[in-house]
Motif scaffolding. Structure first.
Motif, mmCIF file in Angstrom:
data_model
loop_
_atom_site.group_PDB
_atom_site.id
_atom_site.type_symbol
_atom_site.label_atom_id
_atom_site.label_comp_id
_atom_site.label_asym_id
_atom_site.label_seq_id
_atom_site.Cartn_x
_atom_site.Cartn_y
_atom_site.Cartn_z
ATOM 1 N N PRO A 155 0.807 -1.230 0.000
ATOM 2 C CA PRO A 155 0.000 0.000 0.000
ATOM 3 C C PRO A 155 0.834 1.271 0.000
ATOM 4 C CG PRO A 155 -0.890 -1.576 1.560
ATOM 5 C CD PRO A 155 0.422 -2.123 1.105
ATOM 6 N N PHE A 156 1.952 1.267 0.733
ATOM 7 C CA PHE A 156 2.799 2.456 0.755
ATOM 8 C C PHE A 156 3.426 2.703 -0.621
ATOM 9 C CE2 PHE A 156 2.702 1.491 5.321
ATOM 10 C CZ PHE A 156 2.371 2.747 5.814
ATOM 11 N N LEU A 157 3.803 1.620 -1.305
ATOM 12 C CA LEU A 157 4.349 1.777 -2.652
ATOM 13 C C LEU A 157 3.276 2.286 -3.615
ATOM 14 C CD1 LEU A 157 6.517 -1.476 -2.918
ATOM 15 C CD2 LEU A 157 7.334 0.869 -2.652
ATOM 16 N N LEU A 158 2.076 1.699 -3.528
ATOM 17 C CA LEU A 158 0.988 2.124 -4.408
ATOM 18 C C LEU A 158 0.617 3.584 -4.166
ATOM 19 C CD1 LEU A 158 -1.337 -1.019 -4.215
ATOM 20 C CD2 LEU A 158 0.054 -0.303 -6.157
ATOM 21 N N LYS A 159 0.596 3.965 -2.891
ATOM 22 C CA LYS A 159 0.207 5.330 -2.543
ATOM 23 C C LYS A 159 1.325 6.313 -2.850
ATOM 24 C CE LYS A 159 -2.955 7.914 -0.393
ATOM 25 N NZ LYS A 159 -4.365 7.991 -0.809
ATOM 26 N N GLY A 160 2.557 5.934 -2.494
ATOM 27 C CA GLY A 160 3.671 6.866 -2.640
ATOM 28 C C GLY A 160 4.151 7.033 -4.062
ATOM 29 N N ILE A 161 4.172 5.937 -4.843
ATOM 30 C CA ILE A 161 4.719 6.004 -6.197
ATOM 31 C C ILE A 161 3.634 6.301 -7.229
ATOM 32 C CG2 ILE A 161 5.940 4.704 -7.987
ATOM 33 C CD1 ILE A 161 7.328 3.136 -5.773
ATOM 34 N N TRP A 162 2.500 5.579 -7.124
ATOM 35 C CA TRP A 162 1.454 5.720 -8.139
ATOM 36 C C TRP A 162 0.254 6.531 -7.658
ATOM 37 C CZ3 TRP A 162 3.898 0.860 -7.478
ATOM 38 C CH2 TRP A 162 4.736 0.493 -8.524
ATOM 39 N N ASP A 163 0.292 6.986 -6.405
ATOM 40 C CA ASP A 163 -0.799 7.785 -5.838
ATOM 41 C C ASP A 163 -2.151 7.089 -6.015
ATOM 42 O OD1 ASP A 163 -1.795 9.939 -4.431
ATOM 43 O OD2 ASP A 163 -2.250 11.088 -6.247
ATOM 44 N N ALA A 164 -2.163 5.784 -5.760
ATOM 45 C CA ALA A 164 -3.394 5.002 -5.905
ATOM 46 C C ALA A 164 -4.368 5.345 -4.783
ATOM 47 C CB ALA A 164 -3.073 3.512 -5.882
ATOM 48 N N ASP A 165 -5.657 5.300 -5.096
ATOM 49 C CA ASP A 165 -6.700 5.572 -4.113
ATOM 50 C C ASP A 165 -7.019 4.287 -3.356
ATOM 51 O OD1 ASP A 165 -8.768 6.493 -2.609
ATOM 52 O OD2 ASP A 165 -10.215 6.630 -4.254
ATOM 53 N N LEU A 166 -6.630 4.234 -2.082
ATOM 54 C CA LEU A 166 -6.860 3.044 -1.268
ATOM 55 C C LEU A 166 -8.023 3.223 -0.302
ATOM 56 C CD1 LEU A 166 -3.153 2.128 -0.420
ATOM 57 C CD2 LEU A 166 -4.583 1.266 -2.279
ATOM 58 N N ASP A 167 -8.747 4.327 -0.431
ATOM 59 C CA ASP A 167 -9.879 4.582 0.455
ATOM 60 C C ASP A 167 -11.161 3.927 -0.038
ATOM 61 O OD1 ASP A 167 -8.328 6.149 2.161
ATOM 62 O OD2 ASP A 167 -8.639 7.931 0.924
ATOM 63 N N ARG A 168 -11.156 3.522 -1.284
ATOM 64 C CA ARG A 168 -12.350 2.897 -1.849
ATOM 65 C C ARG A 168 -12.386 1.421 -1.468
ATOM 66 N NH1 ARG A 168 -13.725 2.430 -8.311
ATOM 67 N NH2 ARG A 168 -15.677 1.266 -8.108
ATOM 68 N N PRO A 169 -13.395 0.979 -0.725
ATOM 69 C CA PRO A 169 -13.435 -0.426 -0.299
ATOM 70 C C PRO A 169 -13.679 -1.349 -1.478
ATOM 71 C CG PRO A 169 -15.478 0.683 0.277
ATOM 72 C CD PRO A 169 -14.555 1.742 -0.247
ATOM 73 N N PRO A 170 -13.136 -2.577 -1.419
ATOM 74 C CA PRO A 170 -13.366 -3.524 -2.510
ATOM 75 C C PRO A 170 -14.798 -4.037 -2.498
ATOM 76 C CG PRO A 170 -12.195 -4.586 -0.708
ATOM 77 C CD PRO A 170 -12.293 -3.132 -0.356
ATOM 78 N N GLY A 171 -15.233 -4.540 -3.645
ATOM 79 C CA GLY A 171 -16.576 -5.105 -3.720
ATOM 80 C C GLY A 171 -17.644 -4.038 -3.797
#
Length: 213
Positions: A155-171
C-alpha cells in the motif's frame, strides 16, 4: 475458554485500528490489527480467539475465494499459461528451500516446517497446519510477519509512487446486494462447512464453502 487472551486480542486489534486512523496510514482495519497483534504476540502477550467465531469467519473467506472463480475468470486461463506453468515450479522451489530451513535451523517438526514454508493465505496455512498437528503460534507469527511485510509495503508503494486511491473499499456495499444472494452465501458457507466435515475434508471450514461456492 480463557477470557483474558480474547480481550487482549480485541484490545490489541482496536488499538491498531485507532493508531492507523490517527496516523492516516492505509488500510487501518486490516493492517492496524495485523501490526498491533503481531507486536503484542512478539512481546509475549497472551492472545486468543473464540473458536466458533474463528471458524465462521473462515467460511466467509472460503465463499469469497470460491465465488471469484467464475466462468469469465476461467476463460482467461489460456492467456495466463506462462504464469500457470511457473506456479508449480515456484512452489516446489519454495518447499525445497523453506522446509529444510524451518526443520534444521529453526527446529520445527515437519507439519510446522511445511506449512510455514508454503505460500498461501495466513488463515489457510494456519488452519491446515493446525489440523496437521503443527505449532499454531509459530505458524501464526511466521505468516503474519510475511503478510505484514508484503501487505504493509505494497500500500505504501501504491500510494507513494502511483498515488493510488486506497480509500475505496473492494466489492460493493452490503446494502446493494439482494437478500436472496446474501441468503445463498450464508447457505453455501454453512452447508459447505457441514458437508466438508461430514466427509472428513482437510481444512473443512475453508475448503468446503470454497468448493461449493
Amino acid at each position: 475458554m480463557p477470557v483474558v487472551p480474547v480481550l487482549n486480542a480485541l484490545a490489541s486489534g482496536l488499538f491498531g485500528v485507532a493508531a492507523f486512523h490517527l496516523l492516516a496510514l492505509p488500510l487501518p482495519w486490516l493492517l492496524g490489527p495485523v501490526t498491533s497483534c503481531l507486536i503484542a504476540a512478539l512481546l509475549g502477550v497472551p492472545l486468543g480467539g473464540v473458536k466458533p467465531v474463528n471458524a465462521a469467519m473462515r467460511t466467509v473467506l472460503g465463499v469469497a475465494v470460491g465465488a471469484t472463480l467464475t466462468p469469465a475468470v476461467l476463460a482467461t486461463f489460456p492467456s495466463m499459461w506462462p504464469t500457470l506453468i511457473l506456479m508449480p515450479v515456484f512452489i516446489l522451489a519454495i518447499g525445497v528451500a523453506g522446509v529444510p530451513y524451518f526443520r534444521r535451523l529453526c527446529g520445527y517438526d515437519f507439519p510446522t516446517a511445511y506449512y510455514a514454508a508454503m505460500p498461501g493465505g495466513l488463515q489457510d496455512m494456519v488452519v491446515f497446519g493446525e489440523e496437521a498437528g503443527g505449532n499454531v503460534r509459530a505458524l501464526s507469527l511466521i505468516h503474519a510477519t510475511r503478510v505484514l511485510v508484503i501487505v504493509v509495503a505494497l500500500p505504501f508503494l501504491l500510494k507513494g509512487i502511483w498515488d493510488a486511491d486506497l480509500d475505496r473499499p473492494p466489492g460493493v456495499p452490503l446494502t446493494t446486494v439482494p437478500p436472496s444472494e446474501l441468503a445463498l452465501m450464508v447457505f453455501v458457507a454453512g452447508f459447505g462447512w457441514w458437508a466438508a466435515r461430514k466427509v472428513g475434508l482437510f481444512g473443512a471450514t475453508i475448503l468446503g464453502p470454497m468448493i461449493l461456492a
